[in-house]
Motif scaffolding. Sequence first.
Motif, short mmCIF file in Angstrom:
data_model
loop_
_atom_site.label_atom_id
_atom_site.label_comp_id
_atom_site.label_asym_id
_atom_site.label_seq_id
_atom_site.Cartn_x
_atom_site.Cartn_y
_atom_site.Cartn_z
N SER A 1 -10.18 11.55 -12.11
CA SER A 1 -11.03 12.68 -12.51
C SER A 1 -12.25 12.80 -11.61
O SER A 1 -13.38 12.48 -12.01
N ILE A 2 -12.03 13.20 -10.36
CA ILE A 2 -13.16 13.45 -9.45
C ILE A 2 -12.85 14.71 -8.64
O ILE A 2 -11.71 15.13 -8.53
N ASN A 3 -13.89 15.29 -8.07
CA ASN A 3 -13.76 16.48 -7.23
C ASN A 3 -14.29 16.15 -5.84
O ASN A 3 -15.49 16.30 -5.57
N PRO A 4 -13.44 15.66 -4.95
CA PRO A 4 -13.93 15.24 -3.63
C PRO A 4 -14.34 16.43 -2.77
O PRO A 4 -13.78 17.52 -2.88
N THR A 5 -15.32 16.19 -1.92
CA THR A 5 -15.76 17.22 -0.98
C THR A 5 -15.18 16.98 0.41
O THR A 5 -15.15 17.90 1.23
N ASP A 6 -14.73 15.75 0.67
CA ASP A 6 -14.16 15.40 1.97
C ASP A 6 -12.63 15.43 1.88
O ASP A 6 -12.04 15.46 0.79
N LYS A 7 -11.99 15.38 3.04
CA LYS A 7 -10.53 15.33 3.11
C LYS A 7 -10.10 14.16 3.99
O LYS A 7 -10.78 13.82 4.95
N GLY B 1 -8.48 0.01 -2.89
CA GLY B 1 -7.29 0.47 -2.21
C GLY B 1 -7.54 1.85 -1.61
O GLY B 1 -8.70 2.26 -1.43
N TRP B 2 -6.47 2.56 -1.32
CA TRP B 2 -6.56 3.85 -0.62
C TRP B 2 -6.12 5.01 -1.52
O TRP B 2 -5.30 4.85 -2.41
N ALA B 3 -6.68 6.15 -1.21
CA ALA B 3 -6.19 7.43 -1.74
C ALA B 3 -6.35 8.46 -0.63
O ALA B 3 -7.17 8.29 0.28
N LYS B 4 -5.55 9.51 -0.71
CA LYS B 4 -5.68 10.59 0.26
C LYS B 4 -6.28 11.81 -0.44
O LYS B 4 -5.73 12.30 -1.43
N LEU B 5 -7.43 12.24 0.07
CA LEU B 5 -8.14 13.36 -0.52
C LEU B 5 -7.64 14.65 0.10
O LEU B 5 -7.69 14.83 1.32
N LEU B 6 -7.15 15.54 -0.75
CA LEU B 6 -6.63 16.83 -0.32
C LEU B 6 -7.42 17.94 -1.00
O LEU B 6 -8.13 17.70 -1.98
N PRO B 7 -7.31 19.18 -0.49
CA PRO B 7 -8.14 20.26 -1.04
C PRO B 7 -7.98 20.47 -2.54
O PRO B 7 -8.95 20.76 -3.23
#
Length: 456
Positions: A413-419, A432-438
Amino acid sequence: MDKFNFPPNFLASLSGEPGFDAENFINTHEFSETPTSIRINPFKKSAIKTCEQVPWCPEGYYLATRPSFTFDPLFHAGAYYVQEASSMFISHILKNIKPDGEPVKILDLCAAPGGKSTLINSVMQPDDLLVANEIIKTRVPVLADNLSRWGTANVIVTNNDPKDFTRLKGFFDIILVDAPCSGSGMFRKDPAAMDEWSEANVTLCHQRQERILADIYPCLKEGGHLIYSTCSYSHQENEDILDWLCESFEFESLPIPIYKEWGIVETQSEKQQAWGYRFYPGKVKGEGLFAACLKKTGTQEMMGGFKNKEQQKVVMKELDQVKEYITEPADFYYFKVNDDWMAINRNHIESLNILSRNLYIKKSGVRIGKLAGKDLVPDHEMALSVIINKDAVLQTELDKDQAIQYLRRDNISINPTDKGWSLMNFENHALGWAKLLPNRINNYYPKEIRIFSQQP
């Protein structure tokens, strides 16, 4: 005696053991709770609330209550290891025998699940090498996972029988054999272990211990140290083994300095007067343990020289891409296993080559990831490593609820600003890792180690 129905003849078998106090022993098992202790990762400093320090291990602490470690993100980040306090005595032995400023190669022969391996690794320098071996194939993954959480690049995990080490003549400076045993030292912590105890099983364990020790004797160098430990109270598995070692091989026993207030019982074997250290619940704040240290005095044939494998022909552009993700990149040797880039401390190249010729290697150094064109698909090992260059990657800080969502591989439950690829952190410790997408976040936490249980 309803709670602890000790096996037939068990208490009688201990009546002559050094330091054994039957009344204290029985009362402790009947009425005392097993203490909870953890050991802080010195490479990942964190503000963990601790209580009383374990006397023989500066990084070890007792906790006032036992929390749910499964739902503590710092546990998954490798900020600490949950370990029985008595077993932390191995680090005290190491600190007394490990030479200052001289690189050493250490073998933890029976290493899973990894408590003593991470303990050993905590007192090592980058120039030292730890080989953590597990005989049972199904137990290797948890060993590799725990060492990956610990985060260092000077570790190799192998899956071999002790006899396979015979050909590594004089290779190791220090060997820990935490031997398979009858398990009586764990009765309070695991009452089910009492069902497995018998005098016949003690004899069987003694024979197995002799075979294991005979197999690994040739790979200990002259002047090297053998640390032997069990979680048994039986003299057959402890002092008798020390006598057998001193009579059958060229060893001398080494006393280890201890303080009286620690409650540890110092013993000497009957025939060779070899020093040993017994831990009894009720005398120490911990479970049952026996430990001893011996120095190899006999001459040892050494392995013949090996030419290093011809260096891989790598595309320098690819190597430069990989190095961007590593702190102090010049300190490491980079190589590929299939499509995965790996990194290990540079001065371990020769050892890696020797071990790869003689043993079945399951993990070596840190797995960085795969290159896909201009991008690196990063590996979970690199996320948890202490060699990662965090300035080269995105980082997303999570609160505890978000961290648990991530560790479950749930939607976060977050709203990333980066990709792009991002380290997912809790209290600045990578999980660990996650991939931030639009419009979404792809959770790349390894599914095989995700949290399955429900939060209490």
